[in-house]
Scaffold this active site. Structure first.
Site, mmCIF file in Angstrom:
data_model
loop_
_atom_site.group_PDB
_atom_site.id
_atom_site.type_symbol
_atom_site.label_atom_id
_atom_site.label_comp_id
_atom_site.label_asym_id
_atom_site.label_seq_id
_atom_site.Cartn_x
_atom_site.Cartn_y
_atom_site.Cartn_z
ATOM 1 N N HIS A 1 25.863 12.126 -3.845
ATOM 2 C CA HIS A 1 27.259 11.928 -4.231
ATOM 3 C C HIS A 1 28.141 12.979 -3.588
ATOM 4 O O HIS A 1 27.745 14.136 -3.442
ATOM 5 C CB HIS A 1 27.393 12.008 -5.752
ATOM 6 C CG HIS A 1 26.721 10.868 -6.452
ATOM 7 N ND1 HIS A 1 27.262 9.611 -6.475
ATOM 8 C CD2 HIS A 1 25.553 10.797 -7.133
ATOM 9 C CE1 HIS A 1 26.450 8.803 -7.151
ATOM 10 N NE2 HIS A 1 25.401 9.500 -7.556
ATOM 11 N N VAL B 1 2.489 19.085 -21.864
ATOM 12 C CA VAL B 1 2.677 20.269 -22.698
ATOM 13 C C VAL B 1 2.776 19.834 -24.151
ATOM 14 O O VAL B 1 3.590 18.966 -24.496
ATOM 15 C CB VAL B 1 3.955 21.035 -22.272
ATOM 16 C CG1 VAL B 1 4.252 22.172 -23.245
ATOM 17 C CG2 VAL B 1 3.783 21.570 -20.853
ATOM 18 N N CYS C 1 3.591 -4.999 6.800
ATOM 19 C CA CYS C 1 5.035 -5.202 6.663
ATOM 20 C C CYS C 1 5.817 -3.976 7.131
ATOM 21 O O CYS C 1 6.872 -4.104 7.732
ATOM 22 C CB CYS C 1 5.401 -5.515 5.219
ATOM 23 S SG CYS C 1 4.559 -6.945 4.535
#
Lengths: 421, 493
Positions: free
Chosen positions: B50, B173, B404
């Protein structure tokens, strides 16, 4: 490197074309195959039912392939395995790569495209939900089970009733897994009738027509799918939603001809078939490049692929011997009402020997219907068909003289239609 | 004993790891998933840098966005990450919306964004010939860019590891205790000791914070659904095309991806379960409909995949990032890093470095820090001469695995053997794009599985899609039959 004919793909189409070209007198042929063995997808199709037309006996996929591989070996036709074509140019230069030769350019007088097709993935049909492990296309699952010796799951739901999906339903069952349902969006199966009977009915596997999967659940592995009935517009009816617990979802939702290379050569594709537009000689719009097999149109029987491959190879041989006529009177081929597509899409009258074989699929299921071939308002062929279904390809031969109008000049176009009585 | 333990291997945790690897300190990064950028927002987002005209001036978001954006050129060069400064447009389709453009423009100026302007419909059409004709004007920001988000995170992690940061995966954690200036971080299997903790746990930053801090906060998940279209549709957007933003975010965008696909989305919807990351009919329809407001022409039938991303929205006032040392000394929160978090991440990492310094960590610069990641060989981008040389040296680069995307075996092996290497099918996919093309792994996934199994010396049955219990295969062929036969025998039938 220079060859008379370069064939891309060593599946049934490529092998069939190579054998035919050799038998028609061409010696300088190269087959390029990206996999490490010839035979293509046939190698993973260990079920029977291949070759009924071609050999008048029931063979497995590898057996069917072997008949052609043996000939290719006997004839000493060059085959490059583990070689991937990166690009084809419109002047017929093939760029390919492998471990031994690196990137190479191969010049061809004629090229036969035989790259086959690929399966539509989940994204193409936009099934919402999570993205866990346990979602496979039917062909990928088939490879795991039949070639690698591993099971992709134990409790299975299959979406789509294409032939590979149906065959895998039986295969999974024989391997001790449970296929809970085959779910089909359309009101009819898109597979061969014989596969519905032999793969589902014989094993008591339910086929749910006009149903679809509306959600995939599970975080790490598929835990289940929600299915629902669909209305006439194929929209799910949420009140019919039903949860089925399973660890695997198999997709058999259609095949797409693999034409990325064709595009690089400037070949025009039919938006309906996804394959190249071809004429009666299986020649594309790029001179000297021919197509056959599933790269041209998705077939339901390998025997028909072989036939098409022969025609493409014959034409390629004619082309390099300058016997294929380019100038001439062209006839457009149209799909009329009730017909989804027709291949070939055009005909050069001068190149017809005695007849042209047309392949087509109907748009829907019809009983007691006629296939009619028209030129303008004039009906030139009318053939009674007991049952038409999109899952079974229709083959219609049109004799050479039928392409002539009253004044004995070729017609401008012909149209294929389904006529319901 | 570690100097710093970073919890979370997303873009924030990995940026911080790479930043701290410049110093002569002992750093550990703990991640609950099996890979970096594989759990939360860093994996699934709009893949955009941005420009910085969106955040309210004076906020951390504004400052770090603009600074972060500037840092990407050098970072991407050093880390060999593809990035394109394609620019962005905020498209206004009515006069009312044009007013919003001026507000954004003013903000941009206040935030110090360079190269922004409001341009006329004609100029927009020149940049984006496929934008809808109803376009009135747009805010054009030239510094906006596109990037592969997980590719960037992986590069940061690799470079951090190369410079000495340790990574542990699959360790969630479960508690954090502090005694005598030492934190004990307990996971399901182990205990780690550290002098400083950096909480970069993304969606779960609240849970981690609340393990030690009396001052609690919570992170709300906001999900967005996206679609990725085939490269054939990629030509439809040259820049990132935003719409005028609403309260819920920057609206639905149409954007090229750095790999040439077309990305549309996201929707924006608050959800109540952080794991509720699924796509829905409604959401996908909304994304398509919303995107059509900007570019009508795309064909949604060319979708190759869809996904859901989840943003971590904090419940504190001001809607700003939570970055700083908490009431517990030595415990630094980097939380609520929603958009523009990705763009801000390098600047956040710098800031965290400063915070640690201020908090008393002795940070002496290493003399052997290497800012450059070992370059990635991308077969697809080489010339034929380069390819031939490479194949001669290493034939694995002559074997195409993913058809591909033209990915070779050499690239896949490299992705597995690199520092912080791939351990799963998706790990390979995120590093080299094998399986990301139009067939979505139909052909190559069995091959990738085979290579992973060989390289990791693992039974194929243990190869996963993305760690945990996401095993791809469930049994050897015939195993189910044999088992049911055994059961039959046992039951005496």
């Amino acid at each position: 490197m220079e060859y008379d004919i370069v064939i891309i793909g060593a599946g049934p189409a490529g092998l069939g074309a190579a054998v035919e070209a050799y038998e028609k007198g061409v010696r300088n042929i190269l087959i390029i195959e990206r996999d490490s063995y010839p035979g293509g997808i046939l190698q993973q199709c260990i079920h029977n039912g291949f070759g009924l037309i071609e050999f008048k006996e029931e063979l497995s996929g590898p057996e069917y392939a072997e008949r052609f591989i043996e000939k290719v070996r006997k004839y000493g036709i060059n085959m490059m395995l583990n070689t991937m074509v990166l690009n084809i140019s419109s002047d017929k230069i093939v760029k390919a790569v492998n471990q031994e030769n690196g990137v190479m350019e191969i010049k061809a007088k004629a090229i036969i495209l035989a790259m086959g097709c690929r399966e539509r993935p989940r994204g193409a049909i936009s099934i919402p939900g999570t993205r866990p492990a346990g979602i496979f296309t039917a062909g990928t699952a088939q490879r795991y089970v039949n070639m690698e010796g591993y099971m992709p799951g134990k409790e299975i739901v299959i979406l789509g009733s294409g032939d590979i999906g149906l065959i895998m339903a039986r295969r999974f069952t024989l391997e001790g897994a449970t296929v809970k349902a085959v779910v089909e969006l359309m009101p009819y199966s898109s597979g061969l009738t014989r596969n519905i009977v032999q793969c589902l009915d014989d094993f008591g596997i339910p086929l749910l027509l006009s149903h679809t999967v509306i959600e995939i659940r599970g975080k790490e592995r598929v835990e289940g799918v929600t299915i629902a009935q669909v209305d006439e517009n194929k929209k799910p009816i949420l009140s019919t939603a039903k949860y089925i617990s399973c660890d695997t979802l198999i997709l058999s939702v259609g095949l797409i001809p693999e034409n990325e290379l064709s595009k690089s050569a400037g070949i025009m594709l039919d938006p309906v078939t996804g394959g190249p537009l071809v004429n009666e000689s299986m020649e594309t719009n790029v001179e000297g490049i021919f197509a056959c097999g599933n790269v041209l149109q998705v077939h339901d029987l390998v025997d028909n692929v072989t036939k098409e491959a022969r025609l493409a190879a014959d034409s390629a041989v004619k082309y390099i011997n300058k016997m294929l006529i380019k100038e001439g009177r062209h006839i457009d081929v149209k799909a009329g009402s009730g017909i989804r597509y027709v291949v070939p899409q055009m005909v050069n009258y001068e190149n017809i020997d005695d007849k042209v074989k047309f392949h087509m699929r109907p748009t829907d299921v019809y009983k007691n219907a006629y296939i009619t071939v028209k030129s303008g308002d004039k009906q030139i062929i009318r053939k009674k068909m007991q049952r038409l279904t999109p899952g079974e390809m229709i083959l219609i031969d049109v004799p050479k003289d039928k392409f002539l109008s009253d004044d004995l000049s070729p017609v401008g176009e012909i149209t294929f239609e389904v006529e319901v009585v | 004993m570690y100097d710093v333990i970073i919890i979370g291997g997303g873009v924030v945790g990995s940026s911080i790891a790479r930043e701290l690897s410049k110093y002569d300190i002992k750093v550990l990064l703990i991640e609950k998933e099996d890979d970096v950028a594989s759990g939360g927002a860093s994996k699934a987002n709009s893949a955009i840098l941005h420009a910085g005209y969106d955040p309210v001036p004076g906020t951390l978001k504004a400052k770090l966005n603009v600074r972060g954006n500037e840092m990407f050129d050098e970072l991407c060069k050093d880390l060999d990450v593809p990035m394109k400064r394609v620019g962005s447009l905020v498209a206004a389709f009515s006069q009312d919306e044009v007013e919003s453009l001026y507000k954004l423009y003013d903000r941009g100026l206040k935030n110090g964004v360079k190269n922004i302007s409001i341009i006329s419909a004609d100029m927009v059409k020149e940049i984006e010939p496929n934008i809808n004709d109803t376009i009135v004007a747009a805010l054009y920001a030239k510094t906006a860019g596109i990037i592969c988000p997980y590719g960037f995170v992986i590069a940061l992690a690799e470079n951090a590891a190369q410079n000495g940061v340790e990574f542990v995966f699959n360790q969630e954690v479960i508690s954090i205790d502090k005694e005598d200036d030492v934190f004990t971080v307990k996971t399901q299997d182990k205990e780690y000791f550290g002098k400083y903790i950096v909480n970069a746990a993304g969606l779960y930053a609240d849970v981690i914070n609340n393990m030690v801090n009396d001052k609690r906060f919570s992170i709300h998940p906001r999900k967005g659904e996206y679609l990725i279209l085939d490269k054939e549709e990629g030509y439809l957007a040259n820049t990132v095309i935003f719409q005028v933003p609403t309260k819920m975010g920057k609206g639905i965008l149409v954007s090229p991806t750095v790999d040439g696909n077309l990305l549309i989305g996201p929707t924006s919807e608050d959800i109540y379960n952080k794991e509720f990351r699924k796509t829905t009919y409604k959401g996908l329809e909304k994304a398509i409909k919303g995107a059509k407001k900007s570019v009508e022409k795309f064909n949604e039938r060319k979708t190759i995949t869809q996904f859901t991303g989840v943003r971590a929205v904090p419940d504190v006032d001001g809607e700003d990032f939570i970055i700083g040392e908490s009431d517990v000394k030595g415990f630094i929160n980097v939380a609520g890093i929603e958009s523009p978090g990705f763009t801000s991440s390098p600047a956040i990492a710098e800031m965290v470095g400063e915070i640690l310094k201020d908090a008393g960590l002795n940070m002496v610069e290493k003399d052997n820090f290497n800012p450059k990641r070992k370059p990635v060989i991308r077969f697809n981008e080489l010339t034929d001469e380069e390819r031939n040389e490479l194949i001669k040296k290493n034939p694995a680069y002559g074997k195409i695995i993913c058809r591909c995307e033209t990915v070779t075996e050499g690239e896949i092996i490299d992705a597995i053997r690199r520092p912080v290497g791939a351990k799963s099918i998706d790990g390979v996919k995120r590093r080299v794009r094998a399986g990301m093309g139009r067939c979505q792994g139909g052909f190559c996934s069995p091959r990738v599985l085979e290579i992973l199994s060989r390289e990791l010396n693992a039974d194929p049955l243990n190869v996963t899609k993305f760690g945990g219990r996401s095993n791809v295969l469930t049994a050897k062929a015939k195993e189910y039959l044999i088992n049911s036969y055994k059961e039959l025998l046992k039951s005496g039938v």
